[in-house]
Design a protein around this motif. Structure first.
Motif, PDB file in Angstrom:
ATOM      1  N   THR A   1      -9.306  11.818 -65.704  1.00 58.55           N
ATOM      2  CA  THR A   1      -9.903  12.424 -66.758  1.00 58.55           C
ATOM      3  C   THR A   1     -10.481  11.450 -67.834  1.00 58.55           C
ATOM      4  N   CYS A   2     -11.728  11.732 -68.048  1.00 62.60           N
ATOM      5  CA  CYS A   2     -12.482  10.657 -69.044  1.00 62.60           C
ATOM      6  C   CYS A   2     -12.721  11.679 -70.191  1.00 62.60           C
ATOM      7  N   PHE A   3     -12.281  11.105 -71.484  1.00 59.28           N
ATOM      8  CA  PHE A   3     -12.566  11.619 -72.704  1.00 59.28           C
ATOM      9  C   PHE A   3     -13.505  11.053 -73.531  1.00 59.28           C
ATOM     10  N   THR A   4     -14.728  11.796 -73.665  1.00 58.02           N
ATOM     11  CA  THR A   4     -16.057  11.049 -74.055  1.00 58.02           C
ATOM     12  C   THR A   4     -16.576  11.928 -75.387  1.00 58.02           C
ATOM     13  N   ARG A   5     -17.170  11.164 -76.274  1.00 61.09           N
ATOM     14  CA  ARG A   5     -17.604  11.735 -77.473  1.00 61.09           C
ATOM     15  C   ARG A   5     -19.097  12.680 -77.090  1.00 61.09           C
ATOM     16  N   THR A   6     -19.750  12.127 -75.910  1.00 58.18           N
ATOM     17  CA  THR A   6     -20.963  12.822 -75.626  1.00 58.18           C
ATOM     18  C   THR A   6     -20.699  13.345 -74.052  1.00 58.18           C
ATOM     19  N   THR A   7     -20.978  14.407 -73.913  1.00 55.26           N
ATOM     20  CA  THR A   7     -20.835  15.139 -72.774  1.00 55.26           C
ATOM     21  C   THR A   7     -22.038  14.551 -71.844  1.00 55.26           C
ATOM     22  N   PRO A   8     -21.654  14.160 -70.832  1.00 57.86           N
ATOM     23  CA  PRO A   8     -22.501  13.362 -69.620  1.00 57.86           C
ATOM     24  C   PRO A   8     -23.652  14.494 -69.335  1.00 57.86           C
ATOM     25  N   PRO A   9     -24.780  14.203 -68.824  1.00 56.67           N
ATOM     26  CA  PRO A   9     -25.747  14.999 -68.400  1.00 56.67           C
ATOM     27  C   PRO A   9     -25.167  15.862 -67.151  1.00 56.67           C
ATOM     28  N   PRO A  10     -25.627  17.115 -67.001  1.00 58.56           N
ATOM     29  CA  PRO A  10     -25.128  17.790 -65.866  1.00 58.56           C
ATOM     30  C   PRO A  10     -25.199  17.138 -64.369  1.00 58.56           C
ATOM     31  N   ALA A  11     -26.177  16.646 -64.169  1.00 59.27           N
ATOM     32  CA  ALA A  11     -26.384  15.976 -62.897  1.00 59.27           C
ATOM     33  C   ALA A  11     -25.293  14.613 -62.700  1.00 59.27           C
ATOM     34  N   LEU A  12     -25.115  14.105 -63.853  1.00 55.70           N
ATOM     35  CA  LEU A  12     -24.097  13.070 -63.515  1.00 55.70           C
ATOM     36  C   LEU A  12     -22.607  13.579 -63.473  1.00 55.70           C
ATOM     37  N   ARG A  13     -22.398  14.808 -64.172  1.00 57.09           N
ATOM     38  CA  ARG A  13     -20.993  15.250 -63.950  1.00 57.09           C
ATOM     39  C   ARG A  13     -20.786  15.900 -62.583  1.00 57.09           C
ATOM     40  N   GLN A  14     -21.916  16.321 -62.018  1.00 60.44           N
ATOM     41  CA  GLN A  14     -21.873  17.067 -60.806  1.00 60.44           C
ATOM     42  C   GLN A  14     -21.523  15.979 -59.645  1.00 60.44           C
TER      43      GLN A  14
END
Length: 286
Positions: free
Chosen positions: A231-244
């Motif tokens: 689980t990675c807790f980030t200030r910025t949500t990564p782009p959808p393609a990266l998350r996928q």
């Protein structure tokens, strides 16, 4: 600027009296113990005026202290109001480190209560400060709401820059293989949970990069790895393609959710948590 610093110091002293503490630690590092810190985390500079990259402060209503090494002897004298701060030039004869100064302060007063932000203090530094206090009535007092933040009226916002991925052709090893290798080490060590807070380590494991910290291709985050998921807790949500692309390997949550997550993890008493004492701050162990 001088009037602004005076106002902040006076306000901080008032908050210290309300909290019942005699000293308040203001380290130069941030929550990830970076050498270079984002503007919003430059709390030592905000309360002392000293702009050097290293040097810690101890704020006391009876007299404030700044501790610097030989790189900053001249700079500290030029930037700090010497009527409000004593500059300790570490390495010179008779000077004390911050922990040694607390020992001297305790000798003078009998006992002291030392406030600190558990998000900013490494476990190693905490142990050193605790060892410096010898009276059974002295205490290290964690204060969740950072007192410098409370008096820093124009504190910048945290960075929220975009996160991007490096191709495996650049990194040499994919995220899946890295996590597999880490879990083998965890299993051998009998650890059920691994907590990473250093940003270069998180960037390496995830093959992700960012620009939240000057001169460093990293992003502000925490990474918690168990034997089933990461689980990675980030200030910025990564782009959808990266998350996928990382969907089966890494789950992303908000940066602020990390502490609640760790609190719940602490309730799983049967699980051994693996921490590098030089990495996570005290907040990860409370």
């Amino acid at each position: 600027m001088v009037d602004q610093l005076t106002s902040r110091i006076d306000a901080l002293h008032r908050r210290m009296r309300e909290a019942g503490i005699d000293a308040y630690l203001v380290p130069s590092s941030d929550a990830h113990l970076n050498e270079y810190v984002p503007e919003y985390a430059r709390r030592r500079m905000a309360i002392t005026g000293f702009k050097g990259s290293a040097g810690d402060a101890i704020i006391c209503p009876g007299g404030n202290h700044l501790f610097v090494d030989s790189r900053y002897y001249l700079q500290a004298d030029e930037e700090v109001d010497l009527s409000k701060f004593r500059v300790h030039k570490l390495g010179l004869s008779g000077e004390h480190t911050p922990s040694q100064w607390l020992t001297e302060m305790e000798k003078e007063r009998g006992s002291i209560r030392v406030g600190f932000d558990p998000v900013l203090l490494s476990m190693q530094a905490y142990s050193a400060y605790l060892a410096a206090l010898h009276s059974t009535e002295s205490e290290m007092v964690p204060i969740d709401a950072n007192l410098v933040d409370a008096v820093w009226e124009d504190q910048p916002l945290p960075p929220s820059n975009s996160i991007y991925a490096l191709h495996e052709a650049v990194t040499g090893i994919g995220v899946a293989e890295k996590l597999s290798n880490i879990r083998k080490e965890m299993d051998e060590a009998g650890a059920g949970l691994l907590v990473l807070t250093k940003l270069d380590e998180i960037a390496w494991v995830t093959n992700l990069r960012g620009s939240d910290i000057a001169f460093n291709p990293v992003f502000e985050a925490y990474l918690v790895i168990d034997l089933e998921r990461a689980t990675c807790f980030t200030r910025t949500t990564p782009p959808p393609a990266l998350r996928q692309a990382l969907d089966s390997l890494v789950e992303f949550q908000s940066y602020e959710a990390y502490f609640e997550y760790m609190g719940l993890a602490g309730d799983r008493t049967s699980e051994t948590v693996w921490l590098d004492p030089s990495g996570p701050t005290v907040a990860a162990s409370l």
